[in-house]
Scaffold this motif. Sequence first.
Motif, PDB file in Angstrom:
ATOM      1  N   GLY B  13     -11.486  16.437 -13.424  1.00 30.72           N
ATOM      2  CA  GLY B  13     -12.024  17.756 -13.785  1.00 30.72           C
ATOM      3  C   GLY B  13     -13.495  17.903 -13.443  1.00 30.72           C
ATOM      4  O   GLY B  13     -14.319  17.121 -13.906  1.00 30.72           O
ATOM      5  N   GLY B  14     -13.830  18.883 -12.594  1.00 31.10           N
ATOM      6  CA  GLY B  14     -15.222  19.215 -12.313  1.00 31.10           C
ATOM      7  C   GLY B  14     -15.985  18.217 -11.473  1.00 31.10           C
ATOM      8  O   GLY B  14     -17.199  18.363 -11.307  1.00 31.10           O
ATOM      9  N   VAL B  15     -15.310  17.226 -10.909  1.00 33.35           N
ATOM     10  CA  VAL B  15     -16.031  16.178 -10.182  1.00 33.35           C
ATOM     11  C   VAL B  15     -16.699  16.759  -8.924  1.00 33.35           C
ATOM     12  O   VAL B  15     -16.056  17.393  -8.089  1.00 33.35           O
ATOM     13  CB  VAL B  15     -15.067  15.027  -9.815  1.00 33.35           C
ATOM     14  N   SER B  16     -18.008  16.534  -8.802  1.00 32.18           N
ATOM     15  CA  SER B  16     -18.828  17.212  -7.787  1.00 32.18           C
ATOM     16  C   SER B  16     -18.328  17.015  -6.367  1.00 32.18           C
ATOM     17  O   SER B  16     -18.363  17.932  -5.557  1.00 32.18           O
ATOM     18  CB  SER B  16     -20.279  16.735  -7.882  1.00 32.18           C
ATOM     19  N   PHE B  18     -15.619  16.982  -5.067  1.00 33.30           N
ATOM     20  CA  PHE B  18     -14.497  17.834  -4.638  1.00 33.30           C
ATOM     21  C   PHE B  18     -14.816  19.323  -4.723  1.00 33.30           C
ATOM     22  O   PHE B  18     -13.982  20.158  -4.364  1.00 33.30           O
ATOM     23  CB  PHE B  18     -13.251  17.537  -5.474  1.00 33.30           C
ATOM     24  N   MET B  19     -16.012  19.667  -5.208  1.00 34.47           N
ATOM     25  CA  MET B  19     -16.271  21.074  -5.509  1.00 34.47           C
ATOM     26  C   MET B  19     -16.354  21.942  -4.254  1.00 34.47           C
ATOM     27  O   MET B  19     -16.127  23.137  -4.310  1.00 34.47           O
ATOM     28  CB  MET B  19     -17.547  21.218  -6.347  1.00 34.47           C
TER      29      MET B  19
END
Lengths: 193, 102, 92
Positions: B13-16, B18-19
């Motif tokens: 969740g929210g891992v940079s 992959f953003m």
Amino acid sequence: MNILEAPSEKLLAGIRKLLAEKNIATEAEIAERIRITDEASPARGAAMVARAWTDPDYKALMLRDGTLAAEAMGVPMRGLPPLGVLENTAELHNLVVCTLCSCYPRAVLGYPPFWFKSAAYRARAVRDPRAMLVEFGTTIPDDMKLEVVDSTADYRWMVLPRRPAGTEGWSAEQLAALVHEGDMIGITVPRVK
Amino acid sequence: MSEATPRAMHDLGGVSKFMCEAVDAEPHALNDFDRTVDAIRGILGGKKVMGVDELRRNIEAIPEADYLRLSYYQRWIRAITAHLLRQGVITEAELIAAMEDA
Amino acid sequence: MLASGTPVRVKLDWPETRGPCHIRTPHYLRGHQGVVVRHLGDFPNPEALAFRRPEQILPLYHVRFPMAGLWPDQHGNNTVLVELYESWLEAA
């Protein structure tokens, strides 16, 4: 070498042979299991949505207890995780993700799609959902609340999308044909072509 | 913020990193390998040989480089194998022999 | 049992740093404050089931968090709704 690093096809072949020999999972059981699993598809969820759009009592049941609502449509739910249903409204849009793995309402939607299991989807849904939805062609108005439901535990969640305008008087079958997999996860919304 | 947390590699969740990655929305139909692995897990679950939490725990134990390289059901067969070996349902010698025969 | 509307905080704990474990509370919520939406039922603890340890039955809650409090780069009225076991919640 660590046997777990063997090619996946070889691991499967070996496991399959051993499980058959030990009568834990025979070839017939595997074939039957695949047949049953393949029966579940988004058509089941779509039929539930269409009925909820035309039957207020059914809609109330669906929002109260998704498992009972699925069973009322003939979907076998025994032994499966409870199903919860999230209602989209004029004020609220729901989006389902599983950031830890790939929890998905398989009984009513079938196998989880590739994108649902992807790292990008799992990462972005809880941090940048509106921009991600635009990539799926879905723009959530700025004044609409967006709730992201992270399926972390014992429930499986599906979205009850809003009935599109211009569908007054349509039959349940016509309505169900409008509803696609992504609409029941919240990445898209049903549209009249 | 959360980037500094000692998160586990599957906890995405929210891992940079992959953003900025576009979500691959192509269908990628399942193949026979995928369906078979899925079915085996279902059977093992029904017979209480391997629960869903045991599947997940064994997927989470895959080293990150392998986790990211393997397909979804490739992770599963690896996790299933690790579980069956650890529980003594099968032995490594049996598995090696079975893989050679198959 | 926690009532709907109860403010709660997710424990700021990292079992991941203490050896093999299976956690169903996402990293991005640890230490954050949310509000109980409803009790979803009682379920065996997956953290124990994953290791065949004697299982406890735990209350499971739907807890809502404003997304703006979780990440530095937020725009829009977004919330996250997550299933959390009581063992991970403390009074806020």
